[in-house]
Motif scaffolding. Structure first.
Motif, PDB file in Angstrom:
ATOM      1  N   ILE A  51      38.532  40.608  50.013  1.00 44.11           N
ATOM      2  CA  ILE A  51      38.837  39.782  51.179  1.00 44.11           C
ATOM      3  C   ILE A  51      37.786  40.074  52.242  1.00 44.11           C
ATOM      4  CG2 ILE A  51      40.496  41.479  52.096  1.00 44.11           C
ATOM      5  CD1 ILE A  51      42.092  38.989  53.152  1.00 44.11           C
ATOM      6  N   ALA A  52      37.173  39.009  52.714  1.00 45.63           N
ATOM      7  CA  ALA A  52      36.130  39.156  53.719  1.00 45.63           C
ATOM      8  C   ALA A  52      36.732  39.273  55.111  1.00 45.63           C
ATOM      9  CB  ALA A  52      35.192  37.952  53.640  1.00 45.63           C
ATOM     10  N   SER A  53      35.862  39.537  56.089  1.00 44.96           N
ATOM     11  CA  SER A  53      36.343  39.672  57.457  1.00 44.96           C
ATOM     12  C   SER A  53      36.947  38.364  57.970  1.00 44.96           C
ATOM     13  CB  SER A  53      35.209  40.124  58.377  1.00 44.96           C
ATOM     14  OG  SER A  53      34.124  39.215  58.304  1.00 44.96           O
ATOM     15  N   ASP A  54      36.495  37.243  57.423  1.00 45.08           N
ATOM     16  CA  ASP A  54      37.037  35.948  57.856  1.00 45.08           C
ATOM     17  C   ASP A  54      38.285  35.546  57.079  1.00 45.08           C
ATOM     18  OD1 ASP A  54      34.683  33.690  56.124  1.00 45.08           O
ATOM     19  OD2 ASP A  54      36.063  35.239  55.394  1.00 45.08           O
ATOM     20  N   GLY A  55      38.731  36.427  56.178  1.00 50.83           N
ATOM     21  CA  GLY A  55      39.948  36.164  55.417  1.00 50.83           C
ATOM     22  C   GLY A  55      39.731  35.458  54.093  1.00 50.83           C
ATOM     23  N   SER A  56      38.516  35.081  53.778  1.00 51.71           N
ATOM     24  CA  SER A  56      38.259  34.423  52.495  1.00 51.71           C
ATOM     25  C   SER A  56      38.435  35.433  51.367  1.00 51.71           C
ATOM     26  CB  SER A  56      36.862  33.819  52.459  1.00 51.71           C
ATOM     27  OG  SER A  56      35.883  34.804  52.705  1.00 51.71           O
ATOM     28  N   ASN A  58      38.581  36.440  46.946  1.00 53.83           N
ATOM     29  CA  ASN A  58      38.135  36.219  45.573  1.00 53.83           C
ATOM     30  C   ASN A  58      38.947  37.126  44.660  1.00 53.83           C
ATOM     31  OD1 ASN A  58      35.705  34.351  45.250  1.00 53.83           O
ATOM     32  ND2 ASN A  58      35.121  35.585  47.012  1.00 53.83           N
ATOM     33  N   TYR A  59      39.163  36.641  43.430  1.00 51.64           N
ATOM     34  CA  TYR A  59      39.967  37.372  42.463  1.00 51.64           C
ATOM     35  C   TYR A  59      39.285  37.379  41.105  1.00 51.64           C
ATOM     36  CZ  TYR A  59      43.649  36.547  45.904  1.00 51.64           C
ATOM     37  OH  TYR A  59      44.390  36.488  47.068  1.00 51.64           O
ATOM     38  N   THR A  60      39.498  38.459  40.375  1.00 52.17           N
ATOM     39  CA  THR A  60      39.082  38.436  38.987  1.00 52.17           C
ATOM     40  C   THR A  60      39.980  37.466  38.227  1.00 52.17           C
ATOM     41  OG1 THR A  60      38.486  39.870  37.125  1.00 52.17           O
ATOM     42  CG2 THR A  60      40.583  40.322  38.206  1.00 52.17           C
ATOM     43  N   ASP A  61      39.446  36.850  37.186  1.00 55.29           N
ATOM     44  CA  ASP A  61      40.157  35.755  36.515  1.00 55.29           C
ATOM     45  C   ASP A  61      41.546  36.162  36.027  1.00 55.29           C
ATOM     46  OD1 ASP A  61      37.260  34.140  34.932  1.00 55.29           O
ATOM     47  OD2 ASP A  61      38.101  34.000  36.950  1.00 55.29           O
ATOM     48  N   SER A  62      41.700  37.388  35.568  1.00 55.15           N
ATOM     49  CA  SER A  62      42.952  37.794  34.942  1.00 55.15           C
ATOM     50  C   SER A  62      44.124  37.889  35.921  1.00 55.15           C
ATOM     51  CB  SER A  62      42.776  39.133  34.225  1.00 55.15           C
ATOM     52  OG  SER A  62      42.427  40.154  35.142  1.00 55.15           O
ATOM     53  N   VAL A  63      43.852  37.897  37.219  1.00 50.67           N
ATOM     54  CA  VAL A  63      44.939  38.013  38.195  1.00 50.67           C
ATOM     55  C   VAL A  63      45.090  36.767  39.063  1.00 50.67           C
ATOM     56  CG1 VAL A  63      44.544  40.507  38.262  1.00 50.67           C
ATOM     57  CG2 VAL A  63      43.652  39.080  40.109  1.00 50.67           C
ATOM     58  N   LYS A  64      44.223  35.797  38.887  1.00 53.45           N
ATOM     59  CA  LYS A  64      44.305  34.577  39.697  1.00 53.45           C
ATOM     60  C   LYS A  64      45.654  33.908  39.523  1.00 53.45           C
ATOM     61  CE  LYS A  64      39.391  33.419  39.979  1.00 53.45           C
ATOM     62  NZ  LYS A  64      38.308  32.497  39.529  1.00 53.45           N
ATOM     63  N   GLY A  65      46.247  33.517  40.651  1.00 47.05           N
ATOM     64  CA  GLY A  65      47.534  32.864  40.611  1.00 47.05           C
ATOM     65  C   GLY A  65      48.713  33.819  40.567  1.00 47.05           C
ATOM     66  N   ARG A  66      48.435  35.125  40.377  1.00 45.41           N
ATOM     67  CA  ARG A  66      49.522  36.114  40.320  1.00 45.41           C
ATOM     68  C   ARG A  66      49.409  37.145  41.444  1.00 45.41           C
ATOM     69  NH1 ARG A  66      49.841  39.551  36.279  1.00 45.41           N
ATOM     70  NH2 ARG A  66      47.587  39.596  35.806  1.00 45.41           N
ATOM     71  N   PHE A  67      48.199  37.490  41.823  1.00 44.41           N
ATOM     72  CA  PHE A  67      47.968  38.492  42.866  1.00 44.41           C
ATOM     73  C   PHE A  67      47.487  37.806  44.144  1.00 44.41           C
ATOM     74  CE2 PHE A  67      46.924  42.485  40.103  1.00 44.41           C
ATOM     75  CZ  PHE A  67      48.073  42.253  39.343  1.00 44.41           C
ATOM     76  N   THR A  68      47.855  38.390  45.281  1.00 41.34           N
ATOM     77  CA  THR A  68      47.394  37.891  46.575  1.00 41.34           C
ATOM     78  C   THR A  68      46.926  39.058  47.432  1.00 41.34           C
ATOM     79  OG1 THR A  68      48.987  36.069  46.488  1.00 41.34           O
ATOM     80  CG2 THR A  68      47.978  36.566  48.623  1.00 41.34           C
ATOM     81  N   ILE A  69      45.671  39.010  47.820  1.00 40.51           N
ATOM     82  CA  ILE A  69      45.139  40.026  48.733  1.00 40.51           C
ATOM     83  C   ILE A  69      45.229  39.486  50.156  1.00 40.51           C
ATOM     84  CG2 ILE A  69      42.756  39.195  48.487  1.00 40.51           C
ATOM     85  CD1 ILE A  69      41.823  42.110  48.740  1.00 40.51           C
ATOM     86  N   SER A  70      45.586  40.351  51.093  1.00 33.38           N
ATOM     87  CA  SER A  70      45.683  39.930  52.487  1.00 33.38           C
ATOM     88  C   SER A  70      45.370  41.128  53.387  1.00 33.38           C
ATOM     89  CB  SER A  70      47.076  39.377  52.795  1.00 33.38           C
ATOM     90  OG  SER A  70      48.069  40.363  52.593  1.00 33.38           O
ATOM     91  N   ARG A  71      45.188  40.821  54.659  1.00 30.77           N
ATOM     92  CA  ARG A  71      44.856  41.896  55.598  1.00 30.77           C
ATOM     93  C   ARG A  71      45.529  41.650  56.934  1.00 30.77           C
ATOM     94  NH1 ARG A  71      38.655  42.124  55.714  1.00 30.77           N
ATOM     95  NH2 ARG A  71      39.035  43.660  57.376  1.00 30.77           N
TER      96      ARG A  71
END
Length: 115
Positions: A51-56, A58-71
């Protein structure tokens, strides 16, 4: 002194959810990209999400749609919400950031998913 202190994790059945937290200190948290990695015995540490400073994000393919990173830039915390977990997600999870060319790591949190 940069410190990353993790909490959360544990054991859950397949299909369950867990949330990891990482409390940061010693850095200007809001300007730093943050990341979650995971590692299993005998394997290299794998990048899971960023997660970038602007909140954007990225995920590795195996966790897309299941994991959510936030800050939370007010409380200087990083999170990883993990849903629909499966046994292949079993690993030690680490939060991470870089400052002035140095990579910093949390202490690691074990996540175990039983089938």
């Amino acid at each position: 002194q940069v410190r990353l202190v993790q909490s959360g994790g544990g054991t859950v059945q397949s299909g369950g959810s867990l949330r990891l937290s990482c409390a940061a200190s010693g850095i200007n948290f809001k300007i730093h990209p943050m990341a979650w990695y995971r590692q299993t015995p005998g394997k290299e540490r794998q990048l899971v999400a960023t997660i970038a400073s602007d909140g954007s994000t990225n995920y590795t393919d195996s966790v897309k749609g299941r994991f959510t990173i936030s800050r939370d830039n007010v409380r200087n915390r990083l999170f990883l919400q993990m849903d629909n977990l499966n046994p292949e997600d079993t690993a030690d999870y680490y939060c991470s950031t870089r400052r002035q060319g140095t990579t910093f790591w949390g202490q690691g949190t074990p996540v175990t998913v039983s089938s």
